[in-house]
Design an enzyme around this catalytic site. Structure first.
Site, short mmCIF file in Angstrom:
data_model
loop_
_atom_site.label_atom_id
_atom_site.label_comp_id
_atom_site.label_asym_id
_atom_site.label_seq_id
_atom_site.Cartn_x
_atom_site.Cartn_y
_atom_site.Cartn_z
CG MET A 13 -2.06 -1.01 1.14
SD MET A 13 -3.20 -0.72 -0.23
CE MET A 13 -4.06 0.76 0.33
CG ASN A 32 9.64 -0.18 5.06
OD1 ASN A 32 8.46 -0.05 5.36
ND2 ASN A 32 10.24 -1.36 5.04
CB ALA A 76 -4.14 -1.34 11.43
CG ASN A 102 -8.03 -0.94 6.66
OD1 ASN A 102 -8.67 0.05 6.29
ND2 ASN A 102 -7.89 -2.02 5.91
CB SER A 128 -11.49 2.19 -0.12
OG SER A 128 -12.03 1.03 -0.71
N GLY A 129 -9.46 0.70 -2.06
CA GLY A 129 -9.17 0.37 -3.45
C GLY A 129 -8.02 -0.62 -3.57
CE LYS A 183 -11.26 1.01 3.51
NZ LYS A 183 -10.03 0.41 3.94
CG HIS A 186 -15.91 1.46 1.77
ND1 HIS A 186 -15.08 0.34 1.74
CD2 HIS A 186 -16.11 1.79 0.47
CE1 HIS A 186 -14.80 0.05 0.48
NE2 HIS A 186 -15.41 0.90 -0.31
CG ASN A 187 -13.57 -1.90 4.58
OD1 ASN A 187 -13.61 -0.98 3.77
ND2 ASN A 187 -12.45 -2.47 4.94
CD GLU A 190 -14.85 -4.47 0.54
OE1 GLU A 190 -14.48 -3.27 0.58
OE2 GLU A 190 -14.07 -5.42 0.74
CG HIS A 453 -37.54 -4.51 32.88
ND1 HIS A 453 -36.46 -4.08 33.63
CD2 HIS A 453 -37.34 -5.84 32.66
CE1 HIS A 453 -35.65 -5.11 33.85
NE2 HIS A 453 -36.16 -6.19 33.29
#
Ligand code: NDP
Length: 477
Positions: A13, A32, A76, A102, A128-129, A183, A186-187, A190, A453
């Site tokens: 990513m 990195n 993550a 994420n 996303s993608g 996001k 969104h998932n 999905e 109740h």
């Protein structure tokens, strides 16, 4: 300091996102933990743009223009905290840390708050993608402060996917964790889309008797209509694929146990916390869970079921049309549920999320991209306070036209013993909302009976209790 943006975390990513920035004319600082990855990126793709490869955190930070924009694209969870702890002390007020991983939105809220005290903008950003999107244009959902978006927005707009009308698929979603929350939903959506497509496939296979290749053609036809979407398109590709080793349909040689990384589960967990009924998404998550219980499934194969029968050719074609109606109606409901969850999160956390904008930035780049999303934007533009997508006149009319077929498909599935949890759950949600009376009245009676109740009445204000163990009189409490 020459780089306009830096990316740390150069796995698939981060590497592709860095290349995307560079291809769009930005100078990108690279970092990195394992420095070999940084060198490999420059060796392979150095000619795509201007990169500044760095090895230490200090050099990375020093390479960045001020205010610094530092994209974190690492695993993550704890790794994100470790990376923040490494870089935050090297930053100055006004600098931005953009977490594109994420992350759980609650972690993002915590991190944003901690860094805000230091004057650092923490921008939790949903991306996303997949790797393809990261390189060629993802849908981007940034949270964080307005100031950070003013500085970062133009760059994100450049690297993002573009919708058919040319609009960039990015917008400032809202403060702190809003981007990661959206996001997450969104998932979740999905997951529901994929499950609904899966159920449609299973019905076309088991009830209509079509082969995977024939079903691929049916999906291609659907993709030319109102279901036009990336997921329908790739479904046709997967179904028409043949396994080279066995010459069988690819879908028949894949183990039928679906995996998940967790964002679907988060969506449902948070929905439970917020009290939002996302039953379509929940059934999709549970369906993957059921599929993975191999031993349980093995032990259950002998259980009784109906004798299945396959439709004749003409009936099969008519049934396929009905399945399209069912899929479309269930899809409207699962998006209704997802947008309800976003509205509820926005309310709970004071995010002021523009729901129409969310639908608009999902039109390109992301996994659920679809023509259908334009309609959602239009619905919220026409009526920003729309209580539910089902309250939109045009969606309501479409469901009205689809509902007979929707019911027939689910009835058929039940009669034939084909599991369609997401179709059924979305229809049940629809019927629950429509219902004049729900058995919740009885539930209240039961709760009052065993736990005192109390209940409210349809004809008077106040809370009441019936003396169930006594003479049955009602008392106001
Ligand atoms: P991974 O999630 O596999 O993470 C690998 C990267 O994290 C490497 O750069 C690795 O460095 C670094 N890393 C791991 N632990 C640490 C640590 N303790 N300290 C410093 N660096 C660490 O990479 P992906 O590219 O798949 O994903 C990156 C992020 O993007 C994740 O949060 C993921 O959830 C999210 N995402 C992924 C998508 C996908 O399709 N893959 C889609 C959208 C978001 P090293 O090389 O040194 O091991």
């Amino acid at each position: 300091s020459t780089a306009q943006i830096g990316v740390t975390g150069l796995a698939v990513m981060g590497r592709n996102l860095a290349r995307n920035f560079a291809r769009n004319g930005y100078t990108v600082a690279l970092h990195n933990r394992t420095t070999a990855k940084t060198r490999a990126l420059v060796e392979e793709f150095g000619d795509e743009g201007d990169f500044v490869a760095t090895e230490s955190a200090e050099d990375f930070v020093a390479a960045l223009e001020r205010p610094r924009r530092l994209v974190v694209m690492v695993k993550a969870g704890d790794p994100t905290d470790a990376v923040i702890a490494e870089f935050a002390p090297l930053l100055e007020p006004g600098d931005m840390i953009i977490d594109g991983g994420n992350a759980h939105f609650a972690d993002t809220r915590r991190r944003e708050k901690d860094l805000r005290d230091q004057g650092i903008h923490f921008v939790g950003t949903g991306v996303s993608g997949g790797e393809e999107g990261a390189l060629n244009g993802p849908s981007i959902m940034p949270g964080g402060s307005k100031e950070s978006y003013a500085s970062l927005g133009p760059m994100l707009e450049k690297i993002s996917a573009k919708a058919k009308d040319g609009d960039p698929c990015v917008t400032h979603i809202g403060p702190d964790g809003a981007g990661h929350f959206v996001k997450m939903v969104h998932n979740g959506i999905e997951y529901a889309d994929m499950q609904l497509i899966g159920e449609a496939y299973q019905l076309l296979r088991d009830v209509a008797g079509y082969s995977p290749a024939e079903i691929a053609d049916i999906f291609r036809t659907w993709n030319a209509g109102r279901l036009d979407s990336y997921l329908i398109e790739i479904t046709a590709e997967v179904l028409s694929h043949t396994d080279a080793a066995t010459d069988k349909p690819f879908v028949d040689v894949v183990l039928d146990q679906a995996e998940q990384k967790g964002t679907g589960r988060w969506t449902v967990q948070i929905a439970l916390d917020l009290g939002v009924p996302v039953s379509g998404i929940a059934e999709a998550v549970f369906a993957r869970s059921v599929s993975g219980h191999a031993a349980l499934r093995d032990a259950s194969r002998h259980l009784a079921g109906p004798t299945a029968s396959t439709l004749g050719k003409d009936e099969a074609a008519a049934f396929a049309d009905q399945v399209e109606q069912a899929l479309y109606a269930s899809k409207i409901v699962s998006y209704t549920q997802g947008f309800h969850q976003i509205a509820a999160g926005s309310e709970q956390y004071d995010w002021n999320i523009d729901l129409g904008e969310v639908a608009a930035i999902w039109r390109g780049g992301c996994i659920i991209r679809a023509a259908f999303l334009d309609r959602i934007t239009q619905a919220y533009e026409a009526q920003p306070q729309l209580p539910s997508l089902l309250a939109d006149k045009s969606f309501a009319e479409e469901i009205a036209a689809a509902q007979n077929d929707w019911r027939t498909v689910i009835t058929t599935a039940v009669t034939q013993g084909v599991p369609t949890p997401a179709f059924a759950a979305t229809l049940a949600y629809y019927d629950s909302l429509r219902a004049e009376r729900l058995p919740a009245a009885l539930t209240q009676g039961q709760r009052d009976y065993f736990g005192a109740h109390t209940y409210r009445r349809v004809d008077r204000e106040g809370a009441f209790h019936t003396l169930w163990g006594g003479d049955g009189t009602e008392v106001e409490s």
